[in-house]
Design a protein around this motif. Structure first.
Motif, PDB file in Angstrom:
ATOM      1  N   SER A  16       0.858  -1.180   0.000  1.00  0.00           N
ATOM      2  CA  SER A  16       0.000   0.000   0.000  1.00  0.00           C
ATOM      3  C   SER A  16       0.890   1.224   0.000  1.00  0.00           C
ATOM      4  N   GLY A  17       0.728   2.071  -0.991  1.00  0.00           N
ATOM      5  CA  GLY A  17       1.548   3.259  -1.088  1.00  0.00           C
ATOM      6  C   GLY A  17       3.025   2.951  -1.218  1.00  0.00           C
ATOM      7  N   GLY A  18       3.359   1.825  -1.828  1.00  0.00           N
ATOM      8  CA  GLY A  18       4.754   1.435  -1.999  1.00  0.00           C
ATOM      9  C   GLY A  18       5.339   0.734  -0.795  1.00  0.00           C
ATOM     10  N   ARG A  19       4.550   0.569   0.281  1.00  0.00           N
ATOM     11  CA  ARG A  19       5.033  -0.105   1.490  1.00  0.00           C
ATOM     12  C   ARG A  19       4.449  -1.503   1.560  1.00  0.00           C
ATOM     13  N   PRO A  20       5.247  -2.518   1.932  1.00  0.00           N
ATOM     14  CA  PRO A  20       4.703  -3.868   2.050  1.00  0.00           C
ATOM     15  C   PRO A  20       3.696  -3.971   3.188  1.00  0.00           C
ATOM     16  N   VAL A  21       2.715  -4.808   2.977  1.00  0.00           N
ATOM     17  CA  VAL A  21       1.686  -5.071   3.985  1.00  0.00           C
ATOM     18  C   VAL A  21       1.872  -6.486   4.499  1.00  0.00           C
ATOM     19  N   GLY A  22       2.065  -6.627   5.810  1.00  0.00           N
ATOM     20  CA  GLY A  22       2.211  -7.955   6.389  1.00  0.00           C
ATOM     21  C   GLY A  22       0.889  -8.704   6.404  1.00  0.00           C
ATOM     22  N   LEU A  23       0.924  -9.962   6.040  1.00  0.00           N
ATOM     23  CA  LEU A  23      -0.294 -10.781   5.974  1.00  0.00           C
ATOM     24  C   LEU A  23      -0.270 -11.931   6.965  1.00  0.00           C
ATOM     25  N   GLY A  24       0.657 -11.895   7.916  1.00  0.00           N
ATOM     26  CA  GLY A  24       0.666 -12.916   8.952  1.00  0.00           C
ATOM     27  C   GLY A  24       1.238 -14.231   8.494  1.00  0.00           C
ATOM     28  N   GLY A  25       0.855 -15.285   9.224  1.00  0.00           N
ATOM     29  CA  GLY A  25       1.398 -16.613   8.981  1.00  0.00           C
ATOM     30  C   GLY A  25       0.705 -17.356   7.855  1.00  0.00           C
ATOM     31  N   PRO A  26       1.029 -18.656   7.699  1.00  0.00           N
ATOM     32  CA  PRO A  26       0.515 -19.453   6.567  1.00  0.00           C
ATOM     33  C   PRO A  26      -0.999 -19.515   6.498  1.00  0.00           C
ATOM     34  N   LEU A  27      -1.682 -19.626   7.638  1.00  0.00           N
ATOM     35  CA  LEU A  27      -3.141 -19.751   7.592  1.00  0.00           C
ATOM     36  C   LEU A  27      -3.785 -18.474   7.068  1.00  0.00           C
ATOM     37  N   ARG A  28      -3.323 -17.316   7.568  1.00  0.00           N
ATOM     38  CA  ARG A  28      -3.898 -16.062   7.086  1.00  0.00           C
ATOM     39  C   ARG A  28      -3.590 -15.847   5.606  1.00  0.00           C
ATOM     40  N   ARG A  29      -2.432 -16.271   5.162  1.00  0.00           N
ATOM     41  CA  ARG A  29      -2.081 -16.107   3.750  1.00  0.00           C
ATOM     42  C   ARG A  29      -2.969 -16.995   2.873  1.00  0.00           C
ATOM     43  N   LEU A  30      -3.250 -18.197   3.349  1.00  0.00           N
ATOM     44  CA  LEU A  30      -4.195 -19.056   2.619  1.00  0.00           C
ATOM     45  C   LEU A  30      -5.572 -18.412   2.550  1.00  0.00           C
ATOM     46  N   LEU A  31      -5.979 -17.801   3.647  1.00  0.00           N
ATOM     47  CA  LEU A  31      -7.284 -17.150   3.696  1.00  0.00           C
ATOM     48  C   LEU A  31      -7.357 -16.010   2.683  1.00  0.00           C
ATOM     49  N   VAL A  32      -6.321 -15.153   2.636  1.00  0.00           N
ATOM     50  CA  VAL A  32      -6.294 -14.041   1.675  1.00  0.00           C
ATOM     51  C   VAL A  32      -6.330 -14.570   0.242  1.00  0.00           C
ATOM     52  N   ALA A  33      -5.517 -15.606  -0.031  1.00  0.00           N
ATOM     53  CA  ALA A  33      -5.457 -16.153  -1.390  1.00  0.00           C
ATOM     54  C   ALA A  33      -6.816 -16.667  -1.834  1.00  0.00           C
ATOM     55  N   GLU A  34      -7.507 -17.402  -0.969  1.00  0.00           N
ATOM     56  CA  GLU A  34      -8.811 -17.961  -1.341  1.00  0.00           C
ATOM     57  C   GLU A  34      -9.814 -16.851  -1.603  1.00  0.00           C
ATOM     58  N   LEU A  35      -9.788 -15.782  -0.790  1.00  0.00           N
ATOM     59  CA  LEU A  35     -10.710 -14.667  -1.007  1.00  0.00           C
ATOM     60  C   LEU A  35     -10.380 -13.913  -2.291  1.00  0.00           C
ATOM     61  N   LEU A  36      -9.088 -13.711  -2.571  1.00  0.00           N
ATOM     62  CA  LEU A  36      -8.704 -13.011  -3.795  1.00  0.00           C
ATOM     63  C   LEU A  36      -9.061 -13.802  -5.045  1.00  0.00           C
ATOM     64  N   LEU A  37      -8.880 -15.107  -4.990  1.00  0.00           N
ATOM     65  CA  LEU A  37      -9.186 -15.946  -6.154  1.00  0.00           C
ATOM     66  C   LEU A  37     -10.661 -15.890  -6.521  1.00  0.00           C
ATOM     67  N   ALA A  38     -11.497 -15.586  -5.549  1.00  0.00           N
ATOM     68  CA  ALA A  38     -12.936 -15.496  -5.826  1.00  0.00           C
ATOM     69  C   ALA A  38     -13.300 -14.203  -6.537  1.00  0.00           C
ATOM     70  N   ALA A  39     -12.366 -13.260  -6.651  1.00  0.00           N
ATOM     71  CA  ALA A  39     -12.563 -12.025  -7.423  1.00  0.00           C
ATOM     72  C   ALA A  39     -13.798 -11.255  -6.969  1.00  0.00           C
ATOM     73  N   GLY A  40     -13.949 -11.066  -5.651  1.00  0.00           N
ATOM     74  CA  GLY A  40     -15.046 -10.264  -5.115  1.00  0.00           C
ATOM     75  C   GLY A  40     -16.315 -11.038  -4.856  1.00  0.00           C
ATOM     76  N   ARG A  41     -16.379 -12.266  -5.301  1.00  0.00           N
ATOM     77  CA  ARG A  41     -17.565 -13.081  -5.029  1.00  0.00           C
ATOM     78  C   ARG A  41     -17.476 -13.654  -3.612  1.00  0.00           C
ATOM     79  N   PRO A  42     -18.631 -13.889  -2.962  1.00  0.00           N
ATOM     80  CA  PRO A  42     -18.601 -14.448  -1.603  1.00  0.00           C
ATOM     81  C   PRO A  42     -18.050 -15.876  -1.616  1.00  0.00           C
ATOM     82  N   VAL A  43     -17.271 -16.198  -0.586  1.00  0.00           N
ATOM     83  CA  VAL A  43     -16.730 -17.541  -0.433  1.00  0.00           C
ATOM     84  C   VAL A  43     -17.377 -18.157   0.805  1.00  0.00           C
ATOM     85  N   PRO A  44     -18.083 -19.300   0.654  1.00  0.00           N
ATOM     86  CA  PRO A  44     -18.747 -19.909   1.824  1.00  0.00           C
ATOM     87  C   PRO A  44     -17.752 -20.237   2.927  1.00  0.00           C
ATOM     88  N   LYS A  45     -18.248 -20.173   4.178  1.00  0.00           N
ATOM     89  CA  LYS A  45     -17.386 -20.488   5.319  1.00  0.00           C
ATOM     90  C   LYS A  45     -16.806 -21.884   5.205  1.00  0.00           C
TER      91      LYS A  45
END
Length: 742
Positions: A16-45
């Motif tokens: 953000s603004g040229g600065r890296p954003v920390g995304l936490g450990g492996p579980l949070r990174r998996l969570l971000v990836a799954e949400l991004l892959l959905a391209a704004g569509r809801p992802v069921p729990k």
């Protein structure tokens, strides 16, 4: 608020603004990836839970893990809030799931997919007018995967993210990348950019050797670059590899394309159109050389294109520049490159545009680049005095002509040349328009009932001093179904029935008879065929091949100036090298037992076999009686350099083989006078072999060992290395081009 931007093509990253954003450990990174892959569509729990805790979800059920999911979402919001105020609002709940509200332009994957969709729509229309846009959009899409080669090869998407779900996404993303890559390259080929994108296609093919669409594109690019033989070789390597690895046949589409290559379909060949912007650019070295060529050619092109020949140096062009321009133009004509230089045919050529076209030609033809650089650097078939040759004919403007004594007739000009013996007989020299067209790389020639495709990398044509005989040699691919085969062609063409012509024909016939009489001897070529009509005779010899490709000559170990790197060879490299040289000694011993000698050993005349053996390309000068001043340029023995020395014979082979070994071991040929002892130049070389090589390089033929003794020295040195070295593992063996040190 600055937008938070995400990358999925590679490792998961956010900034953000040229600065890296920390995304936490492996579980949070998996969570971000799954949400991004959905391209704004809801992802069921439940889907999110199974992505993060696949095994636990199977054992406990998804509902039991909902609190853990909520905890990860809270931590993720905290990470985003720390990076940018309000960024936590990007995560929104939606009924029984969640979504990540990020603009498509802020995610590299979505930008890629938007461009890929447009490429797919245009490609489906199959309108040639769309090709330029397809190529441009495809290149932009591939840039999302990385700059330059990284974008073409494709980085690892979602790198480092574990789990079966991520692996499924990775497979699909690789397929999407491949579809865009193939569509983009196909459009560029339809635009005639094959010569420019050839280096990229070669790298892609090496990275994906089993990919048939890329193979077809590579063959097409070779055809556009005028390298038809390389297109055939690429297919043959692929077919053999498919047989070996998959026991599978090549697809019908690829076979049909290959048949078009064999038929030399003009639709696959070079296009004379002006280059189009957007194609990959040639390497900087070619660009610099192309600028030098254009600077020399542009002032001379009106005269070079003239039908009146070149009787005089144009007044407005300096003599040295004119000689260079003529030399460059001849090379371009001989290598069929002028068809790709539309700017050179204009009344007023643009230097920048001609330079760009030349750079594309050079990128596709390394041999042409080498010849052009030699001419511009004063190392070509001319010199500063204005002396040069074209197609084997001698030309000059008032200075001595190397290799010709007597009166030289060029058009309406007559020049006398003298040596120590006085005036020599008249030597007629053909002008370019009188010179019959000879062999050229990439062309088909018919010998007997077969068609042969000539390999420009192994092709030579030379004339006798009186131009009554033409001697040609070339490696070629015999086009015979179901399997093509590599051969070595030696041809004599008689232009005038002189004594020189008779001797040349007799020598070729005798070589065939000698090889037939010797039978199957390891290391000697086999006769495939002989065709002669009294005016043109051709000897066709087998060229050793491995399963993957034709055997390579030893000159591949040296650079264009005949030098190898001077790094000392390892014990393992010497172990392999000595075995091959010992084999060569045994082969030569068979010739010596019959009263024959090769007398023309050189790196280009020795072929590497599978298992690091070595073989002779042909019989050299064995079919001719010994004569002074004969022999190879690389390693002429003392008795070949002097008219007063002993007659060349078996001891000449001993010298030349030792000189070859010296070259491979030290990186340079031995000095002509008092060479430095080889043992002092090669650390670890067994002392008995060092003494044998020094003796074999003695100026006095009678002081040299015979060829069997030299072969025994190689065998003994190999045994010594095997017994005394702990470093004979092939952990770092010489590459396929390098029989010894580089």
């Amino acid at each position: 608020m600055d937008a938070v931007k995400f990358r999925l093509l590679g490792g998961l990253e956010a900034e953000s603004g040229g600065r890296p954003v920390g995304l936490g450990g492996p579980l949070r990174r998996l969570l971000v990836a799954e949400l991004l892959l959905a391209a704004g569509r809801p992802v069921p729990k439940e889907r999110l839970i199974r992505t993060l805790w696949e095994d636990e979800a199977d054992a406990l059920g998804a509902e039991a893990l909902v609190p853990k999911l909520h905890s990860q979402l809270r931590h993720l919001k905290d990470d985003l809030r720390k990076a940018e105020a309000g960024a936590a609002d990007l995560i929104a709940g939606h009924r029984d799931g969640y979504r990540l509200l990020v603009a498509r332009d802020d995610v590299d994957l979505h930008r890629f997919r938007d461009l890929a969709g447009r490429v797919r729509e245009l490609a489906a229309r199959k309108d040639p007018g769309d090709d330029a846009e397809i190529a441009e959009l495809g290149r932009r899409a591939l840039l999302e995967w990385g700059q330059g080669q990284a974008g073409l090869l494709g980085c690892e998407p979602l790198a480092g993210l574990p789990g079966a779900q991520m692996e499924t996404h990775r497979r699909e993303l690789r397929k999407e990348h491949h579809r865009v890559l193939v569509a983009c390259l196909a459009a560029e080929l339809r635009l005639g950019r094959g010569a420019r994108i050839l280096p990229e296609l070669e790298r892609l093919h090496r990275a994906h050797p089993s990919d048939e669409p890329l193979l077809r594109h590579l063959m097409w690019a070779y055809m556009q670059a005028g390298a038809r033989l390389q297109a055939i070789e690429a297919y043959e390597r692929f077919r053999r590899s498919a047989d070996d690895r998959f026991a599978a046949d090549v697809s019908r589409e690829t076979k049909q394309f290959y048949q078009r290559v064999l038929d030399d379909d003009p639709a696959l060949g070079p296009r004379p159109d002006r280059p189009t912007e957007g194609a990959a650019m040639p390497p900087p070295a070619n660009t610099a050389l192309a600028r030098r060529m254009a600077d020399v050619l542009v002032p001379a092109l009106p005269f070079l294109r003239s039908d009146s020949g070149w009787p005089q140096i144009p007044d407005q062009i300096p003599g040295d520049s004119w000689v260079q321009a003529k030399g460059l133009w001849d090379v371009l004509l001989r290598r069929n490159a002028v068809a790709r230089l539309s700017e050179a045919l204009r009344d007023v050529p643009d230097p920048g545009e001609l330079s760009a076209q030349l750079a594309a030609v050079l990128a596709a033809d390394g041999a042409l680049a080498g010849e052009a650089a030699a001419i511009l650097d004063g190392k070509g078939p001319h010199n500063a005095a204005g002396q040069f040759t074209i197609a084997g004919s001698y030309y000059h403007h008032g200075h001595n002509i190397s290799g010709v004594n007597g009166t030289v007739v060029l058009g309406d000009q007559i020049t006398h040349h003298h040596d120590d013996a006085g005036v020599r007989p008249i030597v007629p020299v053909r002008t370019p328009e009188d010179e019959p067209r000879g062999w050229r790389g990439g062309a088909d020639v018919t010998v007997g009932a077969d068609i042969y495709l000539l390999d420009e990398r192994h092709l030579a044509e030379r004339h006798s001093p009186d131009h009554c005989v033409v001697l040609r040699e070339a490696r070629a691919l015999r086009r015979r179904q179901p399997r093509s085969q590599y051969v070595w062609l030696r041809q004599v063409e008689v232009r005038e029935p002189t004594e020189t012509a008779r001797r040349a024909l007799d020598a070729l016939r005798r070589e065939r008879e000698l090889l037939d009489g010797l039978g199957r001897v390891r290391g000697l070529p086999r006769v495939h065929d002989y065709d002669g009509d009294g005016r043109i005779a051709t000897l066709i010899l087998a060229w050793p091949s491995s399963r993957a490709e034709p055997g390579r000559t030893l000159d591949a170990a040296f650079d264009v100036d005949g030098a190898a790197d001077t790094a000392p060879p390892s014990a393992y490299q010497m172990f392999l090298l000595f075995g091959g040289l010992a084999d060569l000694c045994r082969t030569l011993a068979v010739l010596h037992d019959r009263g024959l000698s090769h007398r023309a050993l050189s790196p280009a005349g020795v072929i590497r076999l599978d298992g690091n053996g070595m073989a002779l390309r042909d019989l050299g000068l064995a079919a001719r009686p010994p004569a002074p001043r004969e022999g190879p340029v690389e390693y002429p023995a003392p008795e070949q350099r002097s008219r007063l020395a002993d007659s060349p014979g078996p001891h000449t082979d001993t010298y030349q083989l030792a000189a070859l070994a010296h070259h491979l071991l030290t990186g340079r040929p031995p000095a002509l006078r008092a060479p430095l002892p080889v043992g002092r130049q090669v650390p670890g070389l067994p002392a008995p072999l060092a003494r044998a090589l020094d003796a074999a390089l003695d100026d006095e033929p009678s002081a040299r060992p015979d060829i069997r003794s030299l072969g025994a020295a190689f065998d003994n040195a190999r045994d010594d290395l095997s017994r005394g070295s702990d470093d004979l593992s092939p952990c770092a063996p010489p590459g396929p081009d390098h029989p010894g040190p580089r």
